[in-house]
Design a protein around this motif. Structure first.
Motif, PDB file in Angstrom:
ATOM      1  N   PRO A 326       0.750  -1.279  -0.288  1.00 47.13           N
ATOM      2  CA  PRO A 326       0.105  -0.135   0.165  1.00 47.13           C
ATOM      3  C   PRO A 326       0.801   1.692   0.587  1.00 47.13           C
ATOM      4  CG  PRO A 326       0.199  -1.292   2.139  1.00 47.13           C
ATOM      5  CD  PRO A 326       0.686  -1.781   1.462  1.00 47.13           C
ATOM      6  N   GLY A 327       0.791   2.196  -0.993  1.00 44.64           N
ATOM      7  CA  GLY A 327       1.309   3.341  -0.683  1.00 44.64           C
ATOM      8  C   GLY A 327       2.495   3.548  -1.963  1.00 44.64           C
ATOM      9  N   VAL A 328       2.305   2.539  -2.213  1.00 47.87           N
ATOM     10  CA  VAL A 328       3.092   2.626  -3.893  1.00 47.87           C
ATOM     11  C   VAL A 328       3.006   2.739  -5.347  1.00 47.87           C
ATOM     12  CG1 VAL A 328       5.577   1.149  -5.199  1.00 47.87           C
ATOM     13  CG2 VAL A 328       5.173   0.945  -2.334  1.00 47.87           C
ATOM     14  N   SER A 329       3.530   3.777  -6.014  1.00 46.05           N
ATOM     15  CA  SER A 329       2.941   4.374  -7.255  1.00 46.05           C
ATOM     16  C   SER A 329       3.855   2.918  -8.144  1.00 46.05           C
ATOM     17  CB  SER A 329       3.562   5.254  -7.437  1.00 46.05           C
ATOM     18  OG  SER A 329       2.389   6.133  -6.114  1.00 46.05           O
ATOM     19  N   ASP A 330       5.125   3.153  -7.840  1.00 50.65           N
ATOM     20  CA  ASP A 330       5.803   2.623  -9.023  1.00 50.65           C
ATOM     21  C   ASP A 330       7.499   2.057  -8.088  1.00 50.65           C
ATOM     22  OD1 ASP A 330       6.722   3.471 -12.605  1.00 50.65           O
ATOM     23  OD2 ASP A 330       6.471   1.698 -11.417  1.00 50.65           O
ATOM     24  N   LEU A 331       8.333   1.556  -9.003  1.00 47.30           N
ATOM     25  CA  LEU A 331       9.744   0.953  -8.382  1.00 47.30           C
ATOM     26  C   LEU A 331      10.013   0.341  -9.348  1.00 47.30           C
ATOM     27  CD1 LEU A 331       8.678  -2.504  -7.801  1.00 47.30           C
ATOM     28  CD2 LEU A 331       7.802  -1.815  -6.428  1.00 47.30           C
ATOM     29  N   ALA A 332      11.372   0.231  -8.756  1.00 47.83           N
ATOM     30  CA  ALA A 332      12.242  -1.514  -9.864  1.00 47.83           C
ATOM     31  C   ALA A 332      13.165  -2.077  -8.633  1.00 47.83           C
ATOM     32  CB  ALA A 332      13.468  -0.070 -10.657  1.00 47.83           C
ATOM     33  N   VAL A 333      13.087  -3.447  -9.277  1.00 51.50           N
ATOM     34  CA  VAL A 333      13.626  -3.855  -7.933  1.00 51.50           C
ATOM     35  C   VAL A 333      15.747  -3.693  -9.113  1.00 51.50           C
ATOM     36  CG1 VAL A 333      14.197  -6.338  -6.497  1.00 51.50           C
ATOM     37  CG2 VAL A 333      12.348  -5.239  -7.434  1.00 51.50           C
ATOM     38  N   VAL A 334      16.603  -3.488  -7.698  1.00 53.66           N
ATOM     39  CA  VAL A 334      17.874  -4.123  -8.550  1.00 53.66           C
ATOM     40  C   VAL A 334      18.314  -4.442  -7.750  1.00 53.66           C
ATOM     41  CG1 VAL A 334      20.831  -2.377  -9.374  1.00 53.66           C
ATOM     42  CG2 VAL A 334      17.617  -1.527  -8.972  1.00 53.66           C
ATOM     43  N   ALA A 335      19.328  -5.371  -8.383  1.00 56.97           N
ATOM     44  CA  ALA A 335      20.223  -5.681  -7.538  1.00 56.97           C
ATOM     45  C   ALA A 335      21.660  -6.061  -7.721  1.00 56.97           C
ATOM     46  CB  ALA A 335      19.844  -7.868  -8.632  1.00 56.97           C
ATOM     47  N   LEU A 336      22.240  -5.556  -6.190  1.00 64.11           N
ATOM     48  CA  LEU A 336      23.807  -5.323  -6.391  1.00 64.11           C
ATOM     49  C   LEU A 336      24.766  -6.368  -5.935  1.00 64.11           C
ATOM     50  CD1 LEU A 336      22.989  -1.741  -4.166  1.00 64.11           C
ATOM     51  CD2 LEU A 336      23.264  -2.598  -6.638  1.00 64.11           C
ATOM     52  N   ASP A 337      25.540  -6.442  -5.958  1.00 63.88           N
ATOM     53  CA  ASP A 337      26.573  -7.742  -5.587  1.00 63.88           C
ATOM     54  C   ASP A 337      26.920  -7.650  -4.754  1.00 63.88           C
ATOM     55  OD1 ASP A 337      29.222  -7.234  -8.997  1.00 63.88           O
ATOM     56  OD2 ASP A 337      26.901  -8.558  -8.510  1.00 63.88           O
ATOM     57  N   ASP A 338      27.122  -8.309  -4.379  1.00 67.25           N
ATOM     58  CA  ASP A 338      27.416  -8.742  -2.604  1.00 67.25           C
ATOM     59  C   ASP A 338      28.580 -10.036  -2.112  1.00 67.25           C
ATOM     60  OD1 ASP A 338      25.977  -8.308   0.592  1.00 67.25           O
ATOM     61  OD2 ASP A 338      26.555 -10.002   0.572  1.00 67.25           O
ATOM     62  N   ALA A 339      29.968  -9.883  -1.454  1.00 72.01           N
ATOM     63  CA  ALA A 339      30.708 -10.297  -1.728  1.00 72.01           C
ATOM     64  C   ALA A 339      30.113 -11.968  -0.125  1.00 72.01           C
ATOM     65  CB  ALA A 339      31.861  -9.805  -0.650  1.00 72.01           C
TER      66      ALA A 339
END
Length: 405
Positions: A326-339
């Motif tokens: 609720p309350g989210v209009s638009d989004l994108a999921v980004v995957a960052l590298d993690d050691a």
């Protein structure tokens, strides 16, 4: 139970505790399972709920594969959707024999297993140990301190880990015992930073590549790593394994695999072999090939499924789950590298929901590996002139908040 059932011609489908009855019914229907073992009451009942398949139902349907079905293992699969892999007795024995020869695992050795026995990584160790007549130290889950103590106490020679486990061992200050010859690391890519730390600390790291569909690994390092390979190199294929494509002018292609440890197919109610195979080949979603020295190189995936903490996570699925907040209009999921974990997810979004509230909502809506580790609220997601998302600009936003909890 697994070994005993295989001996009498039955197959086992292990699953994690806590599954709701409707999920169990779907799993039973999808695999044609006939019996369920209830450890609470120590009874075997023909309830139709999946756990163990009776002797009469353990054979494969008509087809070229004559080996008895021995093990069914649930996997998230390359598409991110749940699938169940059918492995025969011959698959399991071929895999165990090839791995034991490659790693020099024999009757005088000790393998410590802290991987879950509902996944092929742990189950494969059981068959290697049995075939070798060796010693098995079995842990209920992974605890870095307990593993470190038992490595020393039992003079362990072999252990299998996923990168997060290796990271926790290093953080605990554990020291490899003189007896330890092999630390198999697989399940997801081993990041160079973590690998370098382990090598400097004296851990004998062997890279491995495999999947549930191949009864565990199909390629392994020749020797313990002296340096971190920068080109995705794993090592030579196990005996009997075939890869039908090589790196070429067009770059790496999807890996196609064939060999004696390759599954009979994905489970279906009739247990027909061949589902998920293409004329005996299995087409993975991993990109790679064989180099000039015959070593397998894995350089990425052909779809959006990432491995986080040993789990296959679909970015498309995560995106869909987050969009109902609720309350989210638009989004994108980004995957960052993690050691340590391979990747960490950051959500860049617009809307009225503040970042802490979004984080609390995710705690109850997403599983641990799917859950974003950082949140960045923006006025609006940047777009290209074409109207598509500006992925470079969105990634820059993610990097601003990428450290996460």
């Amino acid at each position: 139970m697994s070994l005993a059932l295989m001996r009498v011609g039955a197959a086992l489908l292990p699953y994690r505790t806590g599954l709701d009855p409707s999920t169990l019914l779907k799993l039973a229907a999808a695999t044609g399972s006939e019996w369920r073992w209830s450890p609470e009451s120590a009874t075997l009942t023909p309830t139709g709920l999946a756990s163990a398949i009776a002797t009469g139902g353990a054979s494969l349907g008509s087809g070229p594969l004559g080996s008895a079905l021995a093990l069914l293992v649930k996997t998230s699969g390359s598409s991110g959707g749940p699938k169940v892999v059918m492995l025969t007795r011959d698959n399991l024995l071929a895999s165990a024999a090839a791995v034991n020869r490659r790693l020099g695992f024999g009757s005088d050795d000790v393998w410590l297993c802290s991987l879950r026995l509902s996944h092929i990584g742990g189950l494969a160790i059981i068959h290697r140990w049995t075939l070798a007549g060796a010693t098995l130290i079995l842990h209920e889950g992974f605890d870095a301190q307990a593993v470190a103590e038992d490595l020393q106490r039992f003079a362990v020679t072999h252990i299998s880990l996923v990168p997060p486990m290796l990271g926790r061992l290093l953080e605990s200050g554990a020291v490899p015992p003189p007896s330890l010859r092999v630390v198999l690391v697989g399940g997801q890519a081993l990041r160079p930073v973590l690998a370098e730390r382990a090598i400097v600390a004296g851990w004998p790291i062997f890279l491995t590549y495999g999947m549930t569909e191949t009864a565990s690994q199909i390629a392994t390092s020749r020797t313990a790593l002296e340096r971190v390979p920068a080109d995705g190199r794993v090592g030579p294929l196990l005996p009997g394994v075939e890869i039908d494509r090589h790196d070429g002018l067009d770059g790496p292609s999807r890996l196609r695999v064939r060999g004696p440890m390759l599954m009979a197919g994905y489970a279906n109610p009739e247990r027909r072999p061949g589902q998920g195979l293409d004329k005996g080949w299995f087409v993975t979603s991993d990109l790679g090939g064989l180099d000039e020295e015959g070593d397998l190189r894995v350089v990425g995936r052909a779809d959006d499924v990432l491995v986080i903490g040993g789990n296959n996570i679909s970015l498309t699925r995560v995106d869909g789950l987050l969009r109902v907040a609720p309350g989210v209009s638009d989004l994108a999921v980004v995957a960052l590298d993690d050691a340590i974990w391979g990747h960490r997810l950051v959500v860049v979004y617009s809307g009225d929901l503040d970042e802490r509230a979004f984080e609390r909502w995710c705690d109850g809506a997403l599983s641990g590996a799917e859950r974003p580790r950082a949140f960045k609220r923006v006025a609006g997601l940047p777009l290209l002139d074409s109207g598509k998302y500006d992925r470079i600009a969105i990634r820059a936003f993610a990097l601003e908040s990428g450290s996460g909890p």
